[in-house]
Design an enzyme around this catalytic site. Structure first.
Site, PDB file in Angstrom:
ATOM      1  N   VAL A 257       0.856  -1.182   0.000  1.00 33.35           N
ATOM      2  CA  VAL A 257       0.000   0.000   0.000  1.00 33.35           C
ATOM      3  C   VAL A 257       0.890   1.229   0.000  1.00 33.35           C
ATOM      4  CG1 VAL A 257      -1.774   1.302   1.217  1.00 33.35           C
ATOM      5  CG2 VAL A 257      -1.814  -1.196   1.281  1.00 33.35           C
TER       6      VAL A 257
ATOM      7  N   ASP B 263       7.820   2.285  -9.329  1.00 39.74           N
ATOM      8  CA  ASP B 263       6.965   3.469  -9.088  1.00 39.74           C
ATOM      9  C   ASP B 263       7.411   4.686  -9.901  1.00 39.74           C
ATOM     10  OD1 ASP B 263       5.453   1.978  -7.348  1.00 39.74           O
ATOM     11  OD2 ASP B 263       6.460   2.699  -5.544  1.00 39.74           O
TER      12      ASP B 263
ATOM     13  N   ASP C 298      10.576  10.564  -7.490  1.00 38.41           N
ATOM     14  CA  ASP C 298      10.079  10.079  -6.195  1.00 38.41           C
ATOM     15  C   ASP C 298      11.002   8.982  -5.677  1.00 38.41           C
ATOM     16  OD1 ASP C 298       8.330  10.024  -4.009  1.00 38.41           O
ATOM     17  OD2 ASP C 298       7.093   8.452  -4.884  1.00 38.41           O
TER      18      ASP C 298
ATOM     19  N   GLU D 144      -0.434   6.538  -3.224  1.00 37.03           N
ATOM     20  CA  GLU D 144      -1.415   6.700  -4.293  1.00 37.03           C
ATOM     21  C   GLU D 144      -1.624   5.417  -5.080  1.00 37.03           C
ATOM     22  OE1 GLU D 144      -0.029  10.003  -6.602  1.00 37.03           O
ATOM     23  OE2 GLU D 144      -0.757  11.477  -5.174  1.00 37.03           O
TER      24      GLU D 144
END
Length: 289
Positions: free
Chosen positions: A101, A243, A226, A104
């Site tokens: 999790v 990601d 990120d 986003e």
């Protein structure tokens, strides 16, 4: 709320028709009028009420009575449409457990041709406005429901993964996409923050591999935007960078600051945990050349 395989499997085709009708009309309405759903599906009033009751009981749709009786898809309903489409396409045959999790997104195991991973993008209502301001990929629609922002995010990451993987960057292999869900290859590793290396020398090898991947990505026109120990996965033999929805181009006005922040996050982590003293300038020279 996590996806439920049982909830998706037990959707009747008429339930799906209601979800699809609401999805289509959410591009025009904040709350889709009940009368519009009835006209679109051609259901009787009693049938529509029954189907709306079923999907609302599964938390796939929510309702409002002001200023009229209207309905919206929830993330669970939107996710269900995407996963159902992947099953129908033959990409997956079963939905597995929740394995991650993020801010986003949520990540699930699934069964396809072996084990695959489903990354479900979920840009929520809280982060949508900031996402729209900070991410130039958001369409300039006057009415842009927040669930569709997640699809734009997924599309952006999927296209990046295709280019990066083809260009030799160690990333998950993207298999297919539907709405806000990307199916990709399973990575047999753990997040960098969960790994422990036997020696600083082993850790330094991993750091060099991360920077090598960042250089390959930079040469292809991608800055992660990120990067941290939470977006790198490692095994005994491999390093992957995951990601990528927030990537920016090297020509972005803030590209250097963004790249320095990414590299500062990574070098700072290795300095704190393994006492590897690499400056951001040194890392930058390895990436930019």
């Amino acid at each position: 709320m996590p996806l439920s395989a049982d909830d998706i499997r037990t959707l009747h085709k008429y339930d799906v028709a209601v979800l699809l009708s609401i999805e289509k009309q959410m591009k025009r309405y904040n709350w889709v009028p009940e009368e519009n759903i009835r006209k679109s599906t051609k259901f009787s009033q009693s049938e529509l009420e029954f189907r709306l009751g079923r999907v609302m009981a599964k938390d796939m749709v929510k309702s409002s009575t002001l200023p009229y009786d209207g309905y919206q898809l929830t993330f669970k309903g939107y996710d269900a449409l995407a996963v159902s489409a992947l099953v129908k396409r033959g990409t997956i045959s079963a939905l597995g457990t929740l394995i991650g999790v993020g801010k986003e997104s949520t990540v699930y195991e699934a069964l396809g041709m072996g084990t695959v991973v489903l990354k479900v993008h979920r840009i929520g209502q809280r982060s949508f406005q900031s996402a729209r301001l900070s991410r130039d990929y958001m369409p300039e629609w006057k009415h842009f429901p927040w669930i569709f922002a997640s699809t734009e995010s997924a599309k952006r990451e999927f296209e990046a993964l295709k280019v990066l993987q083809k260009g030799g960057v160690s990333v998950p292999v993207p298999l297919t996409i539907n709405r806000n869900v990307i199916a990709m290859t399973y990575i047999p590793g753990v997040n960098l923050n969960q790994s422990v290396f036997e020696s600083p020398e082993d850790a330094e090898v991993v750091l060099d591999e991360i920077l090598d991947n960042m250089k390959k990505a930079y040469d292809l026109g991608y800055i992660h935007n990120d990067l941290s120990e939470y977006n790198v996965m490692v095994s005994e033999k491999n390093v992957w960078v995951i990601d990528w929805p927030q990537w920016v181009e090297p020509v972005h006005p803030n590209a250097e600051d963004i790249l320095r922040r990414d590299l500062g996050n990574i070098t700072g982590y290795f300095k704190k945990k393994y006492r590897i003293d690499m400056s951001v300038e040194e890392a930058l020279s390895k990436v930019v050349g």
